[in-house]
Design a protein around this motif. Structure first.
Motif, PDB file in Angstrom:
ATOM      1  N   ALA A 107      37.868  45.409  30.874  1.00 21.46           N
ATOM      2  CA  ALA A 107      37.198  44.147  30.571  1.00 21.46           C
ATOM      3  C   ALA A 107      37.105  43.233  31.786  1.00 21.46           C
ATOM      4  N   MET A 108      37.995  43.388  32.741  1.00 28.96           N
ATOM      5  CA  MET A 108      37.954  42.547  33.930  1.00 28.96           C
ATOM      6  C   MET A 108      37.280  43.312  35.066  1.00 28.96           C
ATOM      7  N   PRO A 109      36.237  42.741  35.678  1.00 20.82           N
ATOM      8  CA  PRO A 109      35.577  43.408  36.806  1.00 20.82           C
ATOM      9  C   PRO A 109      36.590  43.757  37.899  1.00 20.82           C
ATOM     10  N   PHE A 110      36.396  44.909  38.546  1.00 18.37           N
ATOM     11  CA  PHE A 110      37.413  45.422  39.461  1.00 18.37           C
ATOM     12  C   PHE A 110      37.774  44.452  40.572  1.00 18.37           C
ATOM     13  N   TRP A 111      36.770  43.879  41.266  1.00 22.62           N
ATOM     14  CA  TRP A 111      37.094  43.027  42.405  1.00 22.62           C
ATOM     15  C   TRP A 111      37.804  41.756  41.965  1.00 22.62           C
ATOM     16  N   ALA A 112      37.500  41.271  40.773  1.00 23.34           N
ATOM     17  CA  ALA A 112      38.233  40.133  40.228  1.00 23.34           C
ATOM     18  C   ALA A 112      39.682  40.531  39.964  1.00 23.34           C
ATOM     19  N   LEU A 113      39.879  41.730  39.415  1.00 22.40           N
ATOM     20  CA  LEU A 113      41.228  42.226  39.153  1.00 22.40           C
ATOM     21  C   LEU A 113      42.010  42.414  40.451  1.00 22.40           C
ATOM     22  N   ALA A 114      41.368  42.987  41.469  1.00 25.42           N
ATOM     23  CA  ALA A 114      42.035  43.220  42.748  1.00 25.42           C
ATOM     24  C   ALA A 114      42.471  41.910  43.392  1.00 25.42           C
ATOM     25  N   LEU A 115      41.612  40.903  43.339  1.00 26.97           N
ATOM     26  CA  LEU A 115      41.970  39.591  43.874  1.00 26.97           C
ATOM     27  C   LEU A 115      43.081  38.946  43.051  1.00 26.97           C
ATOM     28  N   ASN A 116      42.978  39.045  41.736  1.00 30.11           N
ATOM     29  CA  ASN A 116      43.959  38.423  40.853  1.00 30.11           C
ATOM     30  C   ASN A 116      45.355  39.006  41.026  1.00 30.11           C
ATOM     31  N   ILE A 117      45.442  40.334  40.989  1.00 27.99           N
ATOM     32  CA  ILE A 117      46.761  40.957  40.996  1.00 27.99           C
ATOM     33  C   ILE A 117      47.456  40.768  42.341  1.00 27.99           C
ATOM     34  N   THR A 118      46.685  40.720  43.428  1.00 23.96           N
ATOM     35  CA  THR A 118      47.306  40.491  44.734  1.00 23.96           C
ATOM     36  C   THR A 118      47.728  39.029  44.883  1.00 23.96           C
ATOM     37  N   TRP A 119      46.888  38.092  44.432  1.00 21.02           N
ATOM     38  CA  TRP A 119      47.253  36.668  44.499  1.00 21.02           C
ATOM     39  C   TRP A 119      48.495  36.396  43.669  1.00 21.02           C
ATOM     40  N   GLU A 120      48.454  36.827  42.412  1.00 22.40           N
ATOM     41  CA  GLU A 120      49.573  36.529  41.527  1.00 22.40           C
ATOM     42  C   GLU A 120      50.835  37.289  41.912  1.00 22.40           C
ATOM     43  N   GLY A 121      50.670  38.480  42.469  1.00 27.29           N
ATOM     44  CA  GLY A 121      51.828  39.228  42.943  1.00 27.29           C
ATOM     45  C   GLY A 121      52.513  38.519  44.097  1.00 27.29           C
ATOM     46  N   ILE A 122      51.737  38.094  45.090  1.00 28.64           N
ATOM     47  CA  ILE A 122      52.295  37.433  46.269  1.00 28.64           C
ATOM     48  C   ILE A 122      52.963  36.116  45.912  1.00 28.64           C
ATOM     49  N   TYR A 123      52.252  35.263  45.187  1.00 30.59           N
ATOM     50  CA  TYR A 123      52.772  33.916  44.951  1.00 30.59           C
ATOM     51  C   TYR A 123      53.848  33.861  43.872  1.00 30.59           C
ATOM     52  N   SER A 124      53.762  34.708  42.860  1.00 33.78           N
ATOM     53  CA  SER A 124      54.798  34.692  41.824  1.00 33.78           C
ATOM     54  C   SER A 124      56.100  35.277  42.355  1.00 33.78           C
ATOM     55  N   LEU A 125      56.021  36.359  43.118  1.00 33.03           N
ATOM     56  CA  LEU A 125      57.236  36.977  43.644  1.00 33.03           C
ATOM     57  C   LEU A 125      57.871  36.127  44.743  1.00 33.03           C
ATOM     58  N   SER A 126      57.045  35.418  45.513  1.00 35.05           N
ATOM     59  CA  SER A 126      57.584  34.568  46.578  1.00 35.05           C
ATOM     60  C   SER A 126      58.324  33.361  46.015  1.00 35.05           C
ATOM     61  N   GLU A 127      58.042  33.014  44.759  1.00 34.90           N
ATOM     62  CA  GLU A 127      58.657  31.842  44.140  1.00 34.90           C
ATOM     63  C   GLU A 127      59.963  32.157  43.412  1.00 34.90           C
ATOM     64  N   LEU A 128      60.332  33.436  43.340  1.00 38.89           N
ATOM     65  CA  LEU A 128      61.521  33.828  42.596  1.00 38.89           C
ATOM     66  C   LEU A 128      62.802  33.252  43.187  1.00 38.89           C
ATOM     67  N   SER A 129      62.808  33.058  44.510  1.00 35.84           N
ATOM     68  CA  SER A 129      64.013  32.562  45.165  1.00 35.84           C
ATOM     69  C   SER A 129      64.175  31.042  45.037  1.00 35.84           C
ATOM     70  N   GLY A 130      63.140  30.363  44.577  1.00 37.55           N
ATOM     71  CA  GLY A 130      63.194  28.904  44.451  1.00 37.55           C
ATOM     72  C   GLY A 130      63.308  28.460  43.005  1.00 37.55           C
ATOM     73  N   LYS A 131      62.986  27.195  42.787  1.00 41.86           N
ATOM     74  CA  LYS A 131      63.038  26.622  41.450  1.00 41.86           C
ATOM     75  C   LYS A 131      61.843  27.105  40.635  1.00 41.86           C
ATOM     76  N   ILE A 132      62.106  27.594  39.431  1.00 41.76           N
ATOM     77  CA  ILE A 132      61.051  28.099  38.567  1.00 41.76           C
ATOM     78  C   ILE A 132      60.604  26.998  37.608  1.00 41.76           C
ATOM     79  N   GLY A 133      59.417  26.442  37.860  1.00 39.87           N
ATOM     80  CA  GLY A 133      58.846  25.429  36.991  1.00 39.87           C
ATOM     81  C   GLY A 133      57.797  26.036  36.080  1.00 39.87           C
ATOM     82  N   VAL A 134      56.989  25.180  35.471  1.00 44.57           N
ATOM     83  CA  VAL A 134      55.962  25.655  34.537  1.00 44.57           C
ATOM     84  C   VAL A 134      54.957  26.563  35.231  1.00 44.57           C
ATOM     85  N   GLN A 135      54.406  26.121  36.386  1.00 44.29           N
ATOM     86  CA  GLN A 135      53.390  26.901  37.076  1.00 44.29           C
ATOM     87  C   GLN A 135      53.957  28.213  37.589  1.00 44.29           C
ATOM     88  N   GLU A 136      55.208  28.188  38.068  1.00 49.14           N
ATOM     89  CA  GLU A 136      55.841  29.406  38.582  1.00 49.14           C
ATOM     90  C   GLU A 136      56.053  30.426  37.457  1.00 49.14           C
TER      91      GLU A 136
END
Length: 210
Positions: free
Chosen positions: A31-60
């Motif tokens: 259901a999700m176009p491939f290039w949208a998925l590729a951008l999404n999973i890399t963005w969310e992977g990088i920023y969500s995992l980088s935030e694990l060492s800090g304070k986890i708020g709503v956005q995190e």
């Protein structure tokens, strides 16, 4: 107000991802176009995992949830996406194309971080809204390519629009970021266009089924 809009965005995109998963399982497609998925999973992977060492708020927390859902969407894409791959090409080329595409979008995300840094969230904001704009156009392209509503729903379309409009207000208007505002407003234009085109397609299919 900002907390409400953050939660609204999180809920909107969770609905988008839930619909992508539900439709993929039910209709044996993606259901999700491939290039949208590729951008999404890399963005969310990088920023969500980088935030694990800090304070986890709503956005995190929302980013981590989105990344988990993206993994499921990717698995379903790999499972079901081959049916729209060129029949004259071997199956391994589909997997290679998928892997190369994700690697390429990961490189783009790293380039944003190298240019703007992790501090101040500019790299995250700029990358997120540019890829949202790409996604808005990609959903229209997928609809026209398939010439059917397969893998798509009005709930997904509306949730995507609202899920992007909410952070456009918080980051583009309330925080006065003109790049975010421009991309966010263009997303609204294309998202509303997609909603109209999808409804027209659904109406045509209903008439043909009568």
């Amino acid at each position: 107000m900002e907390m409400f809009l953050t939660l609204l965005s999180g809920i909107g995109w969770c609905i988008v991802y839930e619909e992508c998963i539900r439709l993929a399982i039910k209709q044996k497609t993606y259901a999700m176009p491939f290039w949208a998925l590729a951008l999404n999973i890399t963005w969310e992977g990088i920023y969500s995992l980088s935030e694990l060492s800090g304070k986890i708020g709503v956005q995190e927390f929302v980013n981590l949830l989105w990344f988990a859902l993206d993994i499921v969407i990717l698995i379903l894409f790999v499972k079901n996406g081959k049916k729209e791959w060129d029949k004259n090409k071997k199956a391994w080329t589909f997997y290679a194309w998928t892997a190369c595409g994700i690697a390429a979008m990961f490189t783009v995300q790293i380039a944003f971080i190298a240019e703007f840094g992790m501090e101040g969230h500019l790299s995250a904001q700029y990358a997120a809204f540019i890829q949202n704009l790409i996604m808005s156009v990609a959903f229209i392209s997928l609809l026209r390519k398939r010439n059917s509503s397969e893998g798509q729903s009005m709930l997904l379309a509306v949730a995507k629009w609202i899920g992007t409009l909410a952070p456009t207000i918080t980051m583009g208007i309330m925080s006065t970021n003109y790049v975010v505002l421009a991309c966010g407003l263009l997303c609204t234009v294309y998202d509303v266009m997609y909603i109209i085109l999808l409804q027209q397609q659904i109406n045509r299919e209903k008439k043909e089924a009568m």
